[in-house]
Design a protein around this motif. Structure first.
Motif, PDB file in Angstrom:
ATOM      1  N   ALA A 150       0.814  -1.221   0.000  1.00  0.00           N
ATOM      2  CA  ALA A 150       0.000   0.000   0.000  1.00  0.00           C
ATOM      3  C   ALA A 150       0.847   1.272   0.000  1.00  0.00           C
ATOM      4  CB  ALA A 150      -0.915  -0.003   1.213  1.00  0.00           C
ATOM      5  N   SER A 151       2.140   1.135  -0.197  1.00  0.00           N
ATOM      6  CA  SER A 151       3.037   2.280  -0.024  1.00  0.00           C
ATOM      7  C   SER A 151       2.739   3.425  -0.995  1.00  0.00           C
ATOM      8  CB  SER A 151       4.500   1.845  -0.170  1.00  0.00           C
ATOM      9  OG  SER A 151       4.723   1.314  -1.468  1.00  0.00           O
ATOM     10  N   ARG A 152       2.172   3.120  -2.159  1.00  0.00           N
ATOM     11  CA  ARG A 152       1.876   4.172  -3.145  1.00  0.00           C
ATOM     12  C   ARG A 152       0.387   4.482  -3.230  1.00  0.00           C
ATOM     13  NH1 ARG A 152       5.937   2.870  -8.268  1.00  0.00           N
ATOM     14  NH2 ARG A 152       7.886   2.924  -7.063  1.00  0.00           N
ATOM     15  N   SER A 153      -0.387   3.917  -2.354  1.00  0.00           N
ATOM     16  CA  SER A 153      -1.831   4.127  -2.405  1.00  0.00           C
ATOM     17  C   SER A 153      -2.205   5.498  -1.856  1.00  0.00           C
ATOM     18  CB  SER A 153      -2.558   3.044  -1.605  1.00  0.00           C
ATOM     19  OG  SER A 153      -3.932   3.327  -1.511  1.00  0.00           O
ATOM     20  N   ALA A 154      -3.153   6.151  -2.522  1.00  0.00           N
ATOM     21  CA  ALA A 154      -3.664   7.432  -2.047  1.00  0.00           C
ATOM     22  C   ALA A 154      -4.673   7.265  -0.925  1.00  0.00           C
ATOM     23  CB  ALA A 154      -4.309   8.192  -3.208  1.00  0.00           C
ATOM     24  N   HIS A 155      -5.321   6.099  -0.873  1.00  0.00           N
ATOM     25  CA  HIS A 155      -6.468   5.959   0.017  1.00  0.00           C
ATOM     26  C   HIS A 155      -6.397   4.800   1.016  1.00  0.00           C
ATOM     27  CE1 HIS A 155      -8.636   9.160  -1.923  1.00  0.00           C
ATOM     28  NE2 HIS A 155      -8.502   8.593  -3.100  1.00  0.00           N
ATOM     29  N   VAL A 156      -5.422   3.924   0.897  1.00  0.00           N
ATOM     30  CA  VAL A 156      -5.328   2.776   1.806  1.00  0.00           C
ATOM     31  C   VAL A 156      -4.215   3.012   2.818  1.00  0.00           C
ATOM     32  CG1 VAL A 156      -4.926   0.286   1.991  1.00  0.00           C
ATOM     33  CG2 VAL A 156      -6.204   1.199   0.037  1.00  0.00           C
ATOM     34  N   ARG A 157      -4.573   2.830   4.092  1.00  0.00           N
ATOM     35  CA  ARG A 157      -3.595   2.924   5.163  1.00  0.00           C
ATOM     36  C   ARG A 157      -3.582   1.594   5.914  1.00  0.00           C
ATOM     37  NH1 ARG A 157      -2.845   6.307   2.208  1.00  0.00           N
ATOM     38  NH2 ARG A 157      -2.742   8.572   2.504  1.00  0.00           N
ATOM     39  N   ILE A 158      -2.424   1.233   6.468  1.00  0.00           N
ATOM     40  CA  ILE A 158      -2.257  -0.073   7.098  1.00  0.00           C
ATOM     41  C   ILE A 158      -2.180   0.083   8.611  1.00  0.00           C
ATOM     42  CG2 ILE A 158      -0.893  -2.188   7.172  1.00  0.00           C
ATOM     43  CD1 ILE A 158      -2.121  -1.501   4.416  1.00  0.00           C
ATOM     44  N   ALA A 159      -2.951  -0.751   9.301  1.00  0.00           N
ATOM     45  CA  ALA A 159      -2.935  -0.754  10.764  1.00  0.00           C
ATOM     46  C   ALA A 159      -2.147  -1.960  11.269  1.00  0.00           C
ATOM     47  CB  ALA A 159      -4.362  -0.801  11.309  1.00  0.00           C
ATOM     48  N   LEU A 160      -1.393  -1.739  12.320  1.00  0.00           N
ATOM     49  CA  LEU A 160      -0.594  -2.784  12.960  1.00  0.00           C
ATOM     50  C   LEU A 160      -1.455  -3.501  13.993  1.00  0.00           C
ATOM     51  CD1 LEU A 160       2.185  -4.103  13.676  1.00  0.00           C
ATOM     52  CD2 LEU A 160       2.534  -2.174  15.245  1.00  0.00           C
ATOM     53  N   GLY A 161      -1.659  -4.813  13.805  1.00  0.00           N
ATOM     54  CA  GLY A 161      -2.596  -5.507  14.676  1.00  0.00           C
ATOM     55  C   GLY A 161      -2.047  -6.741  15.374  1.00  0.00           C
ATOM     56  N   LEU A 162      -2.769  -7.136  16.408  1.00  0.00           N
ATOM     57  CA  LEU A 162      -2.562  -8.407  17.098  1.00  0.00           C
ATOM     58  C   LEU A 162      -3.937  -8.810  17.626  1.00  0.00           C
ATOM     59  CD1 LEU A 162      -0.739 -10.661  17.972  1.00  0.00           C
ATOM     60  CD2 LEU A 162       0.026  -9.282  19.921  1.00  0.00           C
ATOM     61  N   HIS A 163      -4.633  -9.592  16.827  1.00  0.00           N
ATOM     62  CA  HIS A 163      -6.056  -9.881  17.045  1.00  0.00           C
ATOM     63  C   HIS A 163      -6.276 -10.676  18.332  1.00  0.00           C
ATOM     64  CE1 HIS A 163     -10.195 -10.955  16.212  1.00  0.00           C
ATOM     65  NE2 HIS A 163     -10.169 -10.297  15.068  1.00  0.00           N
ATOM     66  N   PRO A 164      -7.273 -10.271  19.151  1.00  0.00           N
ATOM     67  CA  PRO A 164      -7.494 -10.997  20.412  1.00  0.00           C
ATOM     68  C   PRO A 164      -7.822 -12.474  20.226  1.00  0.00           C
ATOM     69  CG  PRO A 164      -9.316  -9.492  19.950  1.00  0.00           C
ATOM     70  CD  PRO A 164      -8.209  -9.130  19.003  1.00  0.00           C
ATOM     71  N   GLN A 165      -8.433 -12.827  19.102  1.00  0.00           N
ATOM     72  CA  GLN A 165      -8.764 -14.232  18.876  1.00  0.00           C
ATOM     73  C   GLN A 165      -7.526 -15.087  18.602  1.00  0.00           C
ATOM     74  OE1 GLN A 165     -11.669 -14.244  15.724  1.00  0.00           O
ATOM     75  NE2 GLN A 165     -13.302 -13.476  17.029  1.00  0.00           N
ATOM     76  N   LEU A 166      -6.394 -14.445  18.362  1.00  0.00           N
ATOM     77  CA  LEU A 166      -5.150 -15.172  18.078  1.00  0.00           C
ATOM     78  C   LEU A 166      -4.156 -15.140  19.237  1.00  0.00           C
ATOM     79  CD1 LEU A 166      -4.452 -14.041  14.386  1.00  0.00           C
ATOM     80  CD2 LEU A 166      -5.669 -16.068  15.182  1.00  0.00           C
ATOM     81  N   ILE A 167      -4.537 -14.515  20.335  1.00  0.00           N
ATOM     82  CA  ILE A 167      -3.583 -14.309  21.430  1.00  0.00           C
ATOM     83  C   ILE A 167      -3.073 -15.631  22.004  1.00  0.00           C
ATOM     84  CG2 ILE A 167      -3.326 -13.424  23.784  1.00  0.00           C
ATOM     85  CD1 ILE A 167      -3.218 -11.292  21.575  1.00  0.00           C
ATOM     86  N   ALA A 168      -3.937 -16.651  22.080  1.00  0.00           N
ATOM     87  CA  ALA A 168      -3.493 -17.936  22.641  1.00  0.00           C
ATOM     88  C   ALA A 168      -2.267 -18.466  21.913  1.00  0.00           C
ATOM     89  CB  ALA A 168      -4.633 -18.956  22.593  1.00  0.00           C
ATOM     90  N   GLU A 169      -2.210 -18.252  20.575  1.00  0.00           N
ATOM     91  CA  GLU A 169      -1.081 -18.750  19.781  1.00  0.00           C
ATOM     92  C   GLU A 169      -0.037 -17.677  19.512  1.00  0.00           C
ATOM     93  OE1 GLU A 169      -4.290 -18.748  18.318  1.00  0.00           O
ATOM     94  OE2 GLU A 169      -4.834 -20.674  19.229  1.00  0.00           O
ATOM     95  N   ARG A 170      -0.411 -16.402  19.632  1.00  0.00           N
ATOM     96  CA  ARG A 170       0.449 -15.336  19.126  1.00  0.00           C
ATOM     97  C   ARG A 170       0.910 -14.331  20.184  1.00  0.00           C
ATOM     98  NH1 ARG A 170       1.498 -15.508  13.303  1.00  0.00           N
ATOM     99  NH2 ARG A 170      -0.138 -16.828  12.415  1.00  0.00           N
ATOM    100  N   GLU A 171       0.654 -14.598  21.452  1.00  0.00           N
ATOM    101  CA  GLU A 171       1.092 -13.637  22.468  1.00  0.00           C
ATOM    102  C   GLU A 171       2.595 -13.387  22.375  1.00  0.00           C
ATOM    103  OE1 GLU A 171       0.825 -12.762  27.294  1.00  0.00           O
ATOM    104  OE2 GLU A 171       0.181 -14.713  26.525  1.00  0.00           O
ATOM    105  N   ASN A 172       3.341 -14.396  21.947  1.00  0.00           N
ATOM    106  CA  ASN A 172       4.792 -14.241  21.854  1.00  0.00           C
ATOM    107  C   ASN A 172       5.223 -13.274  20.749  1.00  0.00           C
ATOM    108  OD1 ASN A 172       4.150 -15.836  19.672  1.00  0.00           O
ATOM    109  ND2 ASN A 172       5.749 -17.360  20.006  1.00  0.00           N
ATOM    110  N   GLU A 173       4.255 -12.802  19.926  1.00  0.00           N
ATOM    111  CA  GLU A 173       4.584 -11.821  18.887  1.00  0.00           C
ATOM    112  C   GLU A 173       4.460 -10.379  19.391  1.00  0.00           C
ATOM    113  OE1 GLU A 173       2.681 -12.474  15.097  1.00  0.00           O
ATOM    114  OE2 GLU A 173       2.990 -14.644  15.205  1.00  0.00           O
ATOM    115  N   LEU A 174       4.125 -10.217  20.658  1.00  0.00           N
ATOM    116  CA  LEU A 174       3.999  -8.863  21.195  1.00  0.00           C
ATOM    117  C   LEU A 174       5.284  -8.052  21.050  1.00  0.00           C
ATOM    118  CD1 LEU A 174       2.205  -6.767  22.538  1.00  0.00           C
ATOM    119  CD2 LEU A 174       2.741  -7.818  24.759  1.00  0.00           C
ATOM    120  N   PRO A 175       6.475  -8.624  21.289  1.00  0.00           N
ATOM    121  CA  PRO A 175       7.690  -7.832  21.074  1.00  0.00           C
ATOM    122  C   PRO A 175       7.850  -7.374  19.619  1.00  0.00           C
ATOM    123  CG  PRO A 175       8.169  -9.730  22.458  1.00  0.00           C
ATOM    124  CD  PRO A 175       6.773  -9.924  21.936  1.00  0.00           C
TER     125      PRO A 175
END
Length: 255
Positions: free
Chosen positions: A56-81
């Motif tokens: 999306a780096s050249r997009s005029a209208h799309v922006r990217i949000a950094l996420g860590l979905h609560p439904q994935l926390i059981a498997e992905r909590e270690n991605e917090l760093p």
């Protein structure tokens, strides 16, 4: 003589869409630009953020949000760093939040740990705009926001809000916005709730591709239908509601 619309000026707003989960990811970004849909592309894991940002780096209208979905926390909590490493470069944050539904309730303590840490990191850095999931956990979400994210340190959009009228009033008092999708307007109960929300805090979303219509995932351009339905629910003209949503977006991002 008809004026040509300024292609850098959005007409529509999709403030919560999982753009990277569509098969035609790159084509969808181009479509958002062509249709002038200001689209917040949320991610569910921080590992997805760099590639989404690149596309999306050249997009005029799309922006990217950094996420860590609560439904994935059981498997992905270690991605917090990893999340915290990318956060200084991310103005938008999401999808984050809490989910107390039956499938995810066992991970709720971990969800709260992660959510609290993310909110405090956002408050420390300042200027972030967050889109937040709050399934069966609105009161808890608001408690964490009140404790960890002062209104002058960031702004919150409650995605697919289905809390009570009292919770809606509390959220509004905390400065929250609300992103509305077509599915929320299907039930009389939720239509009544949407009808009670402050008009100057409303945005639109699709939550695509998870929300479908006639067997097809909604795309960001489909918020045009949601704007019309929202206008009906609020007894306004579609044109007035369209202007209201865009005005609300401008106010939100002026943080």
């Amino acid at each position: 003589m008809t004026k040509t619309p300024n292609q850098s000026t959005p007409r529509w707003v999709d403030f919560h869409c999982h753009v990277d989960l569509y098969k035609d990811h790159a084509a969808l970004i181009a479509e958002c630009d062509r249709e002038r849909v200001a689209t917040l592309a949320v991610t569910t894991t921080p590992k997805a953020w760099p590639r989404n940002r690149e596309l999306a780096s050249r997009s005029a209208h799309v922006r990217i949000a950094l996420g860590l979905h609560p439904q994935l926390i059981a498997e992905r909590e270690n991605e917090l760093p990893i999340f915290e490493r990318y956060l200084p470069d991310a103005r938008y944050v999401g999808e984050i939040g809490l989910d107390a539904g039956p499938r995810f309730y066992r991970s709720f303590p971990a969800q709260e740990r992660v959510f609290e840490r993310i909110l405090r990191a956002c408050a420390e850095q300042g200027g972030k705009i967050l889109t937040i999931h709050s399934v069966r956990a609105v009161s808890k979400v608001l408690n964490h926001i009140e404790a960890a994210l002062p209104q002058d340190r960031g702004r919150v959009v409650l995605h697919w809000f289905t809390g009570t009228l009292a919770e809606a009033r509390r959220a509004a008092a905390l400065g929250c916005y609300f992103s509305i999708n077509g599915e929320m307007l299907r039930s009389p109960k939720h239509r009544q709730l949407v009808g009670s929300l402050p008009l100057d805090r409303l945005l639109t979303e699709t939550d695509g591709p998870f929300v479908e219509r006639e067997g097809h995932p909604l795309r960001p351009r489909d918020v045009a239908t949601t704007v019309a339905e929202l206008a009906t629910a609020r007894t306004q003209s579609p044109e007035t509601m369209e202007d209201t949503i865009l005005r609300n977006l401008r106010r939100l991002v002026s943080v």
